[in-house]
Scaffold this motif. Sequence first.
Motif, PDB file in Angstrom:
ATOM      1  N   GLY A  55       0.816  -1.214   0.000  1.00  0.00           N
ATOM      2  CA  GLY A  55       0.000   0.000   0.000  1.00  0.00           C
ATOM      3  C   GLY A  55       0.843   1.255   0.000  1.00  0.00           C
ATOM      4  N   LEU A  56       1.906   1.245   0.795  1.00  0.00           N
ATOM      5  CA  LEU A  56       2.790   2.406   0.852  1.00  0.00           C
ATOM      6  C   LEU A  56       3.502   2.622  -0.484  1.00  0.00           C
ATOM      7  N   THR A  57       3.905   1.540  -1.114  1.00  0.00           N
ATOM      8  CA  THR A  57       4.546   1.638  -2.427  1.00  0.00           C
ATOM      9  C   THR A  57       3.581   2.227  -3.452  1.00  0.00           C
ATOM     10  N   PHE A  58       2.342   1.766  -3.429  1.00  0.00           N
ATOM     11  CA  PHE A  58       1.334   2.297  -4.359  1.00  0.00           C
ATOM     12  C   PHE A  58       1.064   3.771  -4.090  1.00  0.00           C
ATOM     13  N   PHE A  59       1.040   4.165  -2.815  1.00  0.00           N
ATOM     14  CA  PHE A  59       0.835   5.568  -2.470  1.00  0.00           C
ATOM     15  C   PHE A  59       1.988   6.434  -2.983  1.00  0.00           C
ATOM     16  N   ILE A  60       3.194   5.936  -2.864  1.00  0.00           N
ATOM     17  CA  ILE A  60       4.352   6.704  -3.338  1.00  0.00           C
ATOM     18  C   ILE A  60       4.312   6.865  -4.847  1.00  0.00           C
ATOM     19  N   ILE A  61       3.979   5.798  -5.562  1.00  0.00           N
ATOM     20  CA  ILE A  61       3.888   5.879  -7.028  1.00  0.00           C
ATOM     21  C   ILE A  61       2.781   6.849  -7.439  1.00  0.00           C
ATOM     22  N   LEU A  95      -7.503  14.947  -7.926  1.00  0.00           N
ATOM     23  CA  LEU A  95      -8.411  14.096  -7.159  1.00  0.00           C
ATOM     24  C   LEU A  95      -7.709  12.913  -6.499  1.00  0.00           C
ATOM     25  N   PRO A  96      -6.869  12.156  -7.206  1.00  0.00           N
ATOM     26  CA  PRO A  96      -6.161  11.068  -6.504  1.00  0.00           C
ATOM     27  C   PRO A  96      -5.205  11.574  -5.434  1.00  0.00           C
ATOM     28  N   PHE A  97      -4.602  12.740  -5.670  1.00  0.00           N
ATOM     29  CA  PHE A  97      -3.703  13.284  -4.654  1.00  0.00           C
ATOM     30  C   PHE A  97      -4.464  13.620  -3.376  1.00  0.00           C
ATOM     31  N   LEU A  98      -5.621  14.239  -3.511  1.00  0.00           N
ATOM     32  CA  LEU A  98      -6.437  14.561  -2.334  1.00  0.00           C
ATOM     33  C   LEU A  98      -6.948  13.288  -1.657  1.00  0.00           C
ATOM     34  N   LEU A  99      -7.344  12.318  -2.464  1.00  0.00           N
ATOM     35  CA  LEU A  99      -7.796  11.044  -1.920  1.00  0.00           C
ATOM     36  C   LEU A  99      -6.650  10.327  -1.212  1.00  0.00           C
ATOM     37  N   MET A 100      -5.465  10.416  -1.770  1.00  0.00           N
ATOM     38  CA  MET A 100      -4.289   9.803  -1.165  1.00  0.00           C
ATOM     39  C   MET A 100      -3.982  10.445   0.183  1.00  0.00           C
ATOM     40  N   VAL A 101      -4.033  11.752   0.253  1.00  0.00           N
ATOM     41  CA  VAL A 101      -3.762  12.454   1.509  1.00  0.00           C
ATOM     42  C   VAL A 101      -4.811  12.072   2.551  1.00  0.00           C
ATOM     43  N   ALA A 102      -6.085  12.032   2.158  1.00  0.00           N
ATOM     44  CA  ALA A 102      -7.143  11.668   3.098  1.00  0.00           C
ATOM     45  C   ALA A 102      -6.968  10.226   3.586  1.00  0.00           C
ATOM     46  N   ALA A 103      -6.621   9.319   2.690  1.00  0.00           N
ATOM     47  CA  ALA A 103      -6.426   7.919   3.069  1.00  0.00           C
ATOM     48  C   ALA A 103      -5.223   7.764   3.994  1.00  0.00           C
ATOM     49  N   LEU A 104      -4.165   8.503   3.731  1.00  0.00           N
ATOM     50  CA  LEU A 104      -2.996   8.436   4.603  1.00  0.00           C
ATOM     51  C   LEU A 104      -3.308   8.949   6.003  1.00  0.00           C
ATOM     52  N   VAL A 105      -4.098  10.004   6.082  1.00  0.00           N
ATOM     53  CA  VAL A 105      -4.495  10.530   7.397  1.00  0.00           C
ATOM     54  C   VAL A 105      -5.329   9.498   8.143  1.00  0.00           C
ATOM     55  N   ILE A 106      -6.250   8.862   7.448  1.00  0.00           N
ATOM     56  CA  ILE A 106      -7.097   7.847   8.086  1.00  0.00           C
ATOM     57  C   ILE A 106      -6.254   6.650   8.527  1.00  0.00           C
ATOM     58  N   ILE A 107      -5.332   6.227   7.678  1.00  0.00           N
ATOM     59  CA  ILE A 107      -4.476   5.085   8.027  1.00  0.00           C
ATOM     60  C   ILE A 107      -3.593   5.418   9.218  1.00  0.00           C
ATOM     61  N   LEU A 108      -3.026   6.602   9.231  1.00  0.00           N
ATOM     62  CA  LEU A 108      -2.181   6.986  10.364  1.00  0.00           C
ATOM     63  C   LEU A 108      -2.985   7.112  11.654  1.00  0.00           C
ATOM     64  N   MET A 109      -4.198   7.616  11.558  1.00  0.00           N
ATOM     65  CA  MET A 109      -5.050   7.693  12.737  1.00  0.00           C
ATOM     66  C   MET A 109      -5.385   6.288  13.236  1.00  0.00           C
ATOM     67  N   TYR A 110      -5.640   5.362  12.327  1.00  0.00           N
ATOM     68  CA  TYR A 110      -5.970   3.986  12.688  1.00  0.00           C
ATOM     69  C   TYR A 110      -4.778   3.297  13.333  1.00  0.00           C
ATOM     70  N   MET A 111      -3.564   3.607  12.844  1.00  0.00           N
ATOM     71  CA  MET A 111      -2.375   2.975  13.379  1.00  0.00           C
ATOM     72  C   MET A 111      -2.052   3.464  14.783  1.00  0.00           C
TER      73      MET A 111
END
Length: 113
Positions: A55-61, A95-111
Amino acid sequence: MSTQALTKTVNKVKVKPLKNRLGAAIVSMILGIISAIFVVLAIVAEVVTSASGAGLTFFIIAGISSLVGFPLGLSAIKSSKGRGMAIAGITLTILPFLLMVAALVIILMYMFL
């Protein structure tokens, strides 16, 4: 001042033709599509399979392709050809950049919770 003198003055102004940046518009749109696909893959990899490395690799790409495609779309939006593709490229990279940022925030909050 006569209208004839005004006409001569106007005719001396050189108007630069718009550059054809169709290639930049196409590349921007393709990178936007790629970033959208990789954001979806990253979310699926993180949420469904819990494979954090993939997932992190896909986010970076997705982030890199968004950051490269956005300025290309901005440079191509003023061109004589490919304006529609440039707008699509800008939209598909934002749009994917904003979605990526939102998903990263949610994942970090979950972690960390």
